[in-house]
Design a protein around this motif. Structure first.
Motif, PDB file in Angstrom:
ATOM      1  N   ILE A   1     -79.645 -46.620   3.475  1.00  0.00           N
ATOM      2  CA  ILE A   1     -79.732 -45.393   2.674  1.00  0.00           C
ATOM      3  C   ILE A   1     -80.987 -45.434   1.825  1.00  0.00           C
ATOM      4  N   THR A   2     -81.579 -44.295   1.636  1.00  0.00           N
ATOM      5  CA  THR A   2     -82.748 -44.187   0.784  1.00  0.00           C
ATOM      6  C   THR A   2     -82.328 -43.536  -0.520  1.00  0.00           C
TER       7      THR A   2
ATOM      8  N   ARG B   1     -67.580 -38.950  -2.812  1.00  0.00           N
ATOM      9  CA  ARG B   1     -68.557 -38.696  -1.751  1.00  0.00           C
ATOM     10  C   ARG B   1     -69.694 -39.734  -1.709  1.00  0.00           C
ATOM     11  N   PRO B   2     -69.354 -41.006  -1.559  1.00  0.00           N
ATOM     12  CA  PRO B   2     -70.406 -42.033  -1.502  1.00  0.00           C
ATOM     13  C   PRO B   2     -71.264 -41.878  -0.254  1.00  0.00           C
TER      14      PRO B   2
ATOM     15  N   MET C   1     -78.362 -39.647  -7.972  1.00  0.00           N
ATOM     16  CA  MET C   1     -78.216 -41.093  -7.809  1.00  0.00           C
ATOM     17  C   MET C   1     -77.303 -41.371  -6.614  1.00  0.00           C
ATOM     18  N   THR C   2     -77.644 -42.351  -5.830  1.00  0.00           N
ATOM     19  CA  THR C   2     -76.887 -42.713  -4.646  1.00  0.00           C
ATOM     20  C   THR C   2     -75.636 -43.496  -5.036  1.00  0.00           C
ATOM     21  N   THR C   3     -74.495 -43.067  -4.502  1.00  0.00           N
ATOM     22  CA  THR C   3     -73.219 -43.721  -4.791  1.00  0.00           C
ATOM     23  C   THR C   3     -72.801 -44.599  -3.619  1.00  0.00           C
TER      24      THR C   3
ATOM     25  N   GLY D   1     -80.277 -49.706  -9.069  1.00  0.00           N
ATOM     26  CA  GLY D   1     -80.316 -48.267  -9.320  1.00  0.00           C
ATOM     27  C   GLY D   1     -79.257 -47.442  -8.615  1.00  0.00           C
ATOM     28  N   PHE D   2     -78.293 -48.103  -8.006  1.00  0.00           N
ATOM     29  CA  PHE D   2     -77.215 -47.378  -7.336  1.00  0.00           C
ATOM     30  C   PHE D   2     -76.041 -47.171  -8.293  1.00  0.00           C
ATOM     31  N   MET D   3     -75.276 -46.113  -8.054  1.00  0.00           N
ATOM     32  CA  MET D   3     -74.015 -45.932  -8.752  1.00  0.00           C
ATOM     33  C   MET D   3     -72.938 -46.541  -7.862  1.00  0.00           C
TER      34      MET D   3
END
Length: 121
Positions: free
Chosen positions: A117-118, A45-46, A1-3, A25-27
């Protein structure tokens, strides 16, 4: 999951943005100033940072310069959100991929995040 890291001392703004991004859907992790943001950056580490300009301890410009000065985060996309200081951000394209004036249109910010970002699981 993208942070995504949101750095803003206005909790309401940070919360609204966080809820909207989580719905996509992002963290999301949050910090109330640039110094705390740097601590979270090392730990979480986003893949993208959204920062305010006017904050205590370390403002958004100092925070962005600190991110760019570190080899491991030098290429990290940074979005600036600001009221009166948005023009300073626009004058620093080497620091910010996008600048939004407050109040901002939530769907425009989310669109820019998705562009930069994807998401991947």
């Amino acid at each position: 999951m993208t942070t995504i890291l949101i750095v803003d001392d206005e909790y309401l703004v940070a919360d609204i943005l966080a809820y909207a991004l989580e719905d996509e859907g992002f963290m999301v992790v949050k910090a109330s100033n640039g110094r705390k943001g740097l601590e979270i950056l090392d730990r979480e580490r986003p893949e993208l940072v959204i920062t305010d300009f006017m904050m205590p301890v370390m403002d958004g410009l100092e925070f962005a310069k600190a991110i760019r000065s570190r080899p491991q985060t030098a290429k990290l996309p940074i979005i600036l959100m600001s009221g009166a200081q948005a023009s300073i951000g626009r004058d620093s394209p080497e620091l910010f991929e996008a600048v939004f004036d407050k109040p901002f249109a939530l769907n425009e910010v989310i669109g820019k995040v998705k562009e930069l970002i994807t998401p991947h699981d």
